[in-house]
Write a protein that holds these residues in place. Structure first.
Motif, short mmCIF file in Angstrom:
data_model
loop_
_atom_site.label_atom_id
_atom_site.label_comp_id
_atom_site.label_asym_id
_atom_site.label_seq_id
_atom_site.Cartn_x
_atom_site.Cartn_y
_atom_site.Cartn_z
N LEU A 93 10.15 8.22 2.55
CA LEU A 93 9.28 9.42 3.16
C LEU A 93 8.35 9.90 1.89
CD1 LEU A 93 8.76 11.33 5.65
CD2 LEU A 93 9.80 13.00 4.17
N LEU A 94 9.14 9.95 0.72
CA LEU A 94 8.41 10.82 -0.42
C LEU A 94 7.97 9.91 -1.44
CD1 LEU A 94 10.91 13.93 -0.45
CD2 LEU A 94 8.57 13.75 0.47
N SER A 95 8.53 8.66 -1.48
CA SER A 95 8.12 7.73 -2.71
C SER A 95 6.57 7.65 -2.80
CB SER A 95 8.75 6.65 -2.92
OG SER A 95 10.27 6.89 -3.30
N SER A 96 5.97 7.93 -3.91
CA SER A 96 4.51 7.62 -3.92
C SER A 96 4.34 5.94 -3.91
CB SER A 96 3.91 8.09 -5.12
OG SER A 96 4.53 7.74 -6.25
N ALA A 97 4.98 5.08 -4.15
CA ALA A 97 4.93 3.74 -4.45
C ALA A 97 5.11 3.22 -3.10
CB ALA A 97 5.81 2.94 -5.25
N PHE A 98 4.51 1.87 -2.96
CA PHE A 98 4.91 1.28 -1.55
C PHE A 98 4.76 -0.16 -1.74
CE2 PHE A 98 0.42 2.47 -2.39
CZ PHE A 98 -0.27 1.17 -2.41
N GLY A 99 5.20 -0.71 -0.59
CA GLY A 99 4.96 -2.40 -0.69
C GLY A 99 5.94 -2.83 -1.93
N GLU A 100 5.22 -3.84 -2.59
CA GLU A 100 5.82 -4.73 -3.76
C GLU A 100 6.32 -3.93 -4.66
OE1 GLU A 100 3.76 -7.87 -5.41
OE2 GLU A 100 3.60 -8.84 -3.63
N ALA A 101 5.51 -3.05 -5.14
CA ALA A 101 5.77 -2.08 -6.30
C ALA A 101 7.01 -1.11 -5.86
CB ALA A 101 4.79 -1.09 -6.62
N PHE A 102 7.04 -0.94 -4.76
CA PHE A 102 8.07 0.06 -4.49
C PHE A 102 9.29 -0.49 -4.48
CE2 PHE A 102 10.93 1.20 -0.74
CZ PHE A 102 11.31 2.65 -0.75
N VAL B 5 1.06 -8.68 1.55
CA VAL B 5 2.08 -8.04 2.42
C VAL B 5 2.31 -6.70 1.79
CG1 VAL B 5 4.47 -8.01 3.34
CG2 VAL B 5 3.20 -10.31 3.03
N VAL B 6 2.39 -5.65 2.60
CA VAL B 6 2.59 -4.39 2.22
C VAL B 6 3.73 -4.09 3.04
CG1 VAL B 6 2.14 -1.87 1.78
CG2 VAL B 6 0.42 -3.77 1.59
N ASP B 7 5.10 -4.09 2.48
CA ASP B 7 6.36 -3.77 3.43
C ASP B 7 7.30 -3.30 2.44
OD1 ASP B 7 8.23 -3.40 5.37
OD2 ASP B 7 8.28 -5.59 5.53
N GLY B 188 11.25 9.79 -10.53
CA GLY B 188 11.31 10.15 -9.15
C GLY B 188 10.65 9.72 -8.12
N ILE B 189 10.00 10.42 -7.31
CA ILE B 189 9.12 10.24 -6.30
C ILE B 189 7.72 9.72 -6.94
CG2 ILE B 189 10.34 11.73 -4.65
CD1 ILE B 189 7.94 13.76 -5.07
N PHE B 190 7.73 10.20 -8.13
CA PHE B 190 6.09 9.72 -8.65
C PHE B 190 6.31 8.18 -9.14
CE2 PHE B 190 5.84 14.36 -9.18
CZ PHE B 190 5.34 14.60 -7.89
N SER B 191 7.22 7.55 -9.32
CA SER B 191 7.54 6.14 -9.77
C SER B 191 6.78 5.21 -8.96
CB SER B 191 9.04 5.70 -9.58
OG SER B 191 9.92 6.87 -10.26
N ALA B 192 6.31 4.27 -9.86
CA ALA B 192 5.76 2.87 -9.44
C ALA B 192 4.75 2.87 -8.69
CB ALA B 192 6.94 1.93 -8.92
N ASN B 193 3.82 3.96 -8.36
CA ASN B 193 2.35 4.02 -7.74
C ASN B 193 1.55 3.24 -8.60
OD1 ASN B 193 0.71 3.80 -5.69
ND2 ASN B 193 0.54 6.06 -5.66
N TYR B 194 0.63 2.72 -8.20
CA TYR B 194 -0.57 1.99 -8.88
C TYR B 194 -1.47 3.03 -9.51
CZ TYR B 194 1.03 -1.94 -5.96
OH TYR B 194 1.92 -2.78 -5.49
N TRP B 195 -0.94 3.92 -10.31
CA TRP B 195 -1.43 5.24 -10.89
C TRP B 195 -3.01 4.70 -11.80
CZ3 TRP B 195 -0.41 8.40 -8.01
CH2 TRP B 195 1.01 8.98 -7.51
N VAL B 594 -3.50 1.20 2.28
CA VAL B 594 -2.58 2.37 2.71
C VAL B 594 -3.09 3.67 2.88
CG1 VAL B 594 -0.52 3.29 1.58
CG2 VAL B 594 -0.34 1.18 1.27
N ARG B 595 -4.01 4.10 2.06
CA ARG B 595 -4.73 5.26 2.38
C ARG B 595 -5.29 5.20 3.59
NH1 ARG B 595 -8.50 5.75 -2.28
NH2 ARG B 595 -10.01 4.56 -0.94
N GLY B 596 -6.05 4.19 3.87
CA GLY B 596 -6.48 4.08 5.48
C GLY B 596 -5.47 4.23 6.42
N LEU B 597 -4.30 3.60 6.49
CA LEU B 597 -3.35 3.59 7.25
C LEU B 597 -2.65 5.15 7.28
CD1 LEU B 597 -1.39 0.39 6.38
CD2 LEU B 597 -2.40 0.78 8.44
N HIS B 598 -2.53 5.72 6.37
CA HIS B 598 -2.04 7.22 6.14
C HIS B 598 -3.02 8.11 6.96
CE1 HIS B 598 0.81 6.32 2.56
NE2 HIS B 598 1.52 6.24 3.40
#
Lengths: 382, 623
Positions: A93-102, B5-7, B188-195, B594-598
């Motif tokens: 729900l809250l993680s900013s990451a998605f897919g492979e990186a997640f 793939v995004v899963d 935490g929740i800010f981990s690992a996004n493509y910042w 992902v932005r489009g899907l969201h």
């Protein structure tokens, strides 16, 4: 139970060892870890920085209502929970990451905090058809759960789906859904049922840990006593109306407008263990009974398959009389029986109700097995 | 060509996977596949239950769009049993729905969608003083408070209690907290996004800090938005209702009464808060971000919304005698029922098709196909109306996936169609339809709510300096229309709160029609439909009742329409077309996708269908 160890520096301090000894040990540790000497400051820093307890939150067969409840907490505020009390390293729900990186971050977290992280589970685990009715990251949820739980220090089952199987496990349980504990063995488990649980109950478990350094005390089935120690009936503000025989006879009648007891129009408060009566929702604002609807017992095992919601609970046998809602007030106020009699009566009828629940579970189980047999026959083309 | 793939797709409800094929030379997505990867079978569970209990079962389809499925279910059962709910019950359900709309959209934007646009890392280089100035300017520049409906009974809020803090100290404190989190290594929740994605350079660091601050601020305030659900329904998520109205009796003579003056005051305060959060946080933030992205040339992601959108209509002003007889649609304050084609060619060139009442029972209009879903239909059938639906499993993808094959079956979601064609649903669709109906004269006397929609669209068009057809069919437009829908939702809450107070004042306190509470008053066999323009769009529930029990239940929900796998002829649904219509900078960092899907606010637990394992024709209930 204690989850989080002290930092290395705190251990040294506890033993009265000097800062110099600590740094020497860090240097040795750097070598043991096979790191270059230039990495020494990082190792030393890591050894003296107190880490927040790490939480990984997994999602199986669920509706995300428990996540939604979790973020609605106001004491403590959710922001304080996720920024200061825990480090929520993985959450759909809250993680900013998605897919492979997640997925990569989840793997890394499991490695870095092996045997230390707290695993929160929302949702049931479907087992039928090899678990393919719930796929995540290209694997079954069952696979994911087994993998991630292996390194968990403890497991929190958040909500009635993780705790009891929930709505998808209601008869005929089309996906063969089971609870987390049916799959995860050998780990301390804390059960936080409810559909969903009260927000502050969900965060309260974590707040307790943050305050006292251990998970809260639990009852024999693993529910935190603080939140599930009382029946709603025993903490309900309408209890005096029950005791004095003042009941809503049908919705929106005069009794309903006066806020009388909902027992006769269907209320499972007498068999539901939860904090709705004493804690209420939104820090005391309301709970279903206060809004005029009977409790549906959403924190209880298999509540979906118990009686219809608007059926009153079974009548109450006592040594001398049969008590139901029509007579309970009389009995309750009678000098001979008094309050003790009423409580004894309730307990008896709770037991009876639980027996009837067990019968139903058995029936549902048999029906499910029969259903499965039908399937395999069909699969064989018979 | 690269297959990505995004899963899981995170920050959504449920389990969603997408696969895209990207031309690495130009960042163009040549094909995209969207799949719902779980199903739970709640409709099977609902079978043989008491129809009076079913709102609770069906409500558990989703805890994010909580209450919407219960509402559609109640409408379906009441349509079948021909129950007309009291005026107050209609008002209360509408207030609850308004609060759900506001809450759902607000949490969606800040907590599920914002991190596609804003980054806490970028916020670290912001100047807190400049951020405070930006906040002040933003409130001035994007002041759309005048559009919100005001109280008609009692103007209860003496002054706005909720402004975003605009002091350097506030922003500095949040920045320091983020810095501390980053330094701790526990992000935490800010981990690992493509910042490091180039799109995070579009906004200024100050805009990032402002938005991240609001993410945290609103996280702690959002629970108060749903107080109407807690007061009228006892809890949230999953508030309580009853067939025939509401359980919350009204009496001004008793503090024990479910609803009295004090309870109404709590609701009133929550509505004020909701309006303030939308007007001072949500809309200015959306407009700041949307304008920056549009100015940077990012107007893609429109996909199917350019071609075909559908809505069902919402907010019955007065109580109604049924859905399938058309009375529901007649009472709606927001007559978004219908289909609009070609909005992208300009509102004057768009085509409108009506949809109401009996249409929802017409087997020719709404159908479902399973060519690429893990189900099979009997020989000779290709598309079936929901009430004749057959759901027989045909899962063949094993327990481990590397890639799914779009030429075969690939989703647990069916493909619903309108006259055999895919449509997009949601707030963007609703806004396109009402705008088209008003501008083309299909609505001759717009209600205040419809008038508000037109004014909102024109206000945003003028702030962005673009025509509606230029900004609406896009990812930005979808996200912006959701924010406008939140303002509409809170205005509807306000309107129905006034209506409730006026009606109580006129001496009517009834909240439940219990004439048909007793199952012996029901016909042996009956069926009904319940429709609802839910926060994510057109929602329909169909119920059959036989001998006092549910014999058939089925729901076709917004995310099913949007997330559907393709049809036999290759026509694709809204998610897939949105992805194909999106340009990505780097295939291994598919942030734009992902932005489009969201922007659709995916709700996959809603969308996934059931099957019955013995393969028998079941009662066509799917969710």
């Amino acid at each position: 139970m204690q989850l989080q160890n002290k930092t290395m520096w705190e251990h040294f301090q506890d033993r009265g060892l000097s800062r110099r000894t600590f740094l020497k040990s860090c240097l040795a540790l750097t070598a043991v870890l096979g790191l270059s000497p230039s990495e020494f400051p990082r190792v030393a820093e890591a050894a003296e920085t107190k880490k927040l307890p790490v939480v990984i939150w997994l999602h199986g067969h669920e509706c995300t209502g428990c996540d939604e409840a979790f973020i609605r907490s106001t004491s403590p505020y959710t922001s304080d929970v996720i920024l200061n009390m825990i480090s929520l390293e993985s959450s759909h729900l809250l993680s900013s990451a998605f897919g492979e990186a997640f997925n990569a971050h989840l793997e890394k977290t499991m490695e870095d905090y092996d045997s230390q992280y707290l695993l929160a589970i929302e949702g049931a685990v479907p087992l039928d058809d090899d678990g393919t009715s719930c796929m995540t990251g290209g694997h079954t949820f069952k696979h994911e759960l087994e993998k991630v739980s292996a390194g968990a220090a403890a497991v929190i089952e958040y909500g009635s789906c993780a705790t009891w199987g929930g709505i998808q496990a209601a008869a005929p349980n089309p996906t063969g859904s089971v609870t987390t504990s049916d799959v995860v063995k050998g780990k301390p488990v804390i059960k936080v049922p409810g559909c969903p649980p009260i927000p502050e109950v969900m965060t309260g478990v974590i707040m307790h840990y943050a305050l006292f350094g251990e998970l809260p005390p639990v009852d024999q089935v693993g529910r935190p006593l603080q939140f599930y120690g009382n029946r709603i009936h025993d903490t309900c503000y309408k209890r005096p109306f029950f005791d004095s025989g003042k009941f809503v006879e049908k919705f929106d009648d005069e009794g309903a407008k006066k806020g009388w007891c909902l027992y006769k129009v269907g209320c499972r408060g007498p068999v539901a263990y939860n904090s709705c009566g004493n804690m209420r929702w939104w820090e005391g604002l309301s709970y279903p009974i206060q809004a005029g609807h009977g409790c549906i017992g959403c924190s209880e095992k298999d509540f979906w398959d118990n009686d219809q919601f608007y059926d009153r609970l079974p009548s109450i046998p006592t040594p001398n009389a049969v008590i139901d809602a029509d007579t309970v007030g009389l009995v309750g106020t009678a000098a001979v029986v008094g309050a003790i009699g009423v409580h004894a009566a309730i307990t008896t009828f709770v037991n009876k109700h639980e027996q009837s629940k067990k019968d139903k579970e058995q029936k549902a189980h048999e029906a499910h097995i029969q259903d499965k047999q039908t399937v395999s026959k069909n699969d064989l083309g018979e | 060509m690269k297959r990505v793939v995004v899963d899981p797709v995170t920050r959504i409800e449920g389990h969603l996977r997408v696969e895209i094929t990207v031309d690495e030379s130009n960042g163009k997505i040549s094909d995209a596949l969207s799949t719902g990867t779980a199903w739970r079978g709640i409709e099977v569970v609902s079978k043989n239950r008491d129809p009076r209990d079913v709102w609770a079962f069906i409500g558990r389809i989703c805890g994010v769009c909580t209450s919407t499925h219960s509402l559609a279910s109640l409408r379906a059962v009441e349509d079948a049993l021909q129950i007309t709910i009291p005026k107050n019950a209609n008002f209360i359900r509408n207030i609850m729905d308004g609060s759900q709309t506001v809450h759902d959209h607000t949490v969606h934007f800040y907590h599920l969608h914002a991190l596609d646009w804003v980054s806490p890392i970028e916020a670290l280089s912001a100047d807190p003083e400049k951020t405070a100035k930006l906040q002040v300017e933003t409130l001035k520049k994007y002041n759309v408070t005048g559009l919100s409906r005001r109280n008609q009974t009692l103007d209860s809020e003496s002054f706005s209690k909720e402004f975003p803090p605009a002091t350097p100290q506030y922003f500095a404190a949040i920045q320091a907290k983020i810095q501390k989190i980053v330094d701790s290594g526990q992000t935490g929740i800010f981990s690992a996004n493509y910042w490091d994605h180039e799109n995070y350079k579009i906004l200024s660091p100050e805009a990032h800090l402002m938005a991240v601050s609001h993410y945290l601020n609103v996280l702690d305030r959002q629970s108060e938005i749903v107080i109407p659900q807690v007061v009228f329904g006892g809890k949230n998520p999953h508030p309580h209702y009853i067939v025939g109205g509401m359980p919350c009796s009204i009496s001004m003579n008793d503090m024990n009464a479910p609803i009295n003056t004090m309870r109404l005051a709590a609701v009133d305060k929550s509505i004020n808060l909701s309006q303030n959060i939308i007007n001072y946080y949500y809309l200015p933030d959306i407009l700041t971000i949307g304008k920056a992205f549009i100015d940077a040339g990012i107007t893609d992601g429109g996909g199917l919304s350019k071609v075909r959108v559908m809505g069902y209509g919402e907010a019955p002003d007065e109580t109604y005698s049924g859905t399938s007889n058309g009375d529901y649609n007649k009472q709606c304050l927001v007559r978004s029922n219908g289909v609009v084609e070609d909005f992208a060619k300009g509102v004057e060139n768009a085509k409108f098709y009506n949809l109401e009442g009996e249409d929802f029972m017409n087997p020719e209009i709404i159908q479902e196909a399973v060519d690429h879903a893990w189900y099979k239909y009997p020989e000779g059938s290709s598309e079936l109306h929901p009430s004749d639906g057959v759901t027989e499993a045909a899962y063949d993808a094993g327990t481990e996936w590397v890639n799914l094959d779009e030429t075969k079956k690939y989703s647990w979601i069916k493909s619903p169609t309108w006259y055999g064609k895919p449509v997009e649903v949601g707030p963007l669709a609703k806004y396109m339809i009402v705008y088209t109906k008003v501008k083309q004269g299909h609505i001759t006397e717009p209600t205040w709510a419809e008038q508000l929609i037109v004014e909102q669209i024109e206000t945003v068009s003028s702030l962005l300096g673009l025509k509606p057809e230029e900004w609406m069919p896009s990812t930005v437009g979808r996200t912006a229309c959701r924010a406008l829908d939140a303002q509409l939702g809170s205005s509807l809450e306000r309107y129905f709160y006034d209506a409730l107070v006026n009606n109580i004042n006129a001496g009517d306190t009834s909240v439940a029609n219990t004439e048909k509470w007793d199952p012996t008053t029901w016909p042996e066999e009956c069926k009904g439909v319940g429709i609802h323009e839910a926060p994510r769009g057109a929602l329909g529930h169909w119920v059959n009742i036989t001998k006092g029990e549910v014999s058939n239940y089925q729901a076709v929900v917004p995310t099913t329409w949007n997330a559907m796998p393709r049809l036999a002829n290759g026509e694709q649904g809204a998610y897939e077309l949105c992805m194909i219509d999106t340009h990505i900078a780097a295939p291994d960092k598919p942030l734009e996708v992902v932005r489009g899907l969201h922007s659709f606010d995916p709700c996959l637990a809603c969308a996934t269908h059931l099957y019955k394992k013995d393969g028998s024709k079941i009662t066509s209930r799917e969710v």
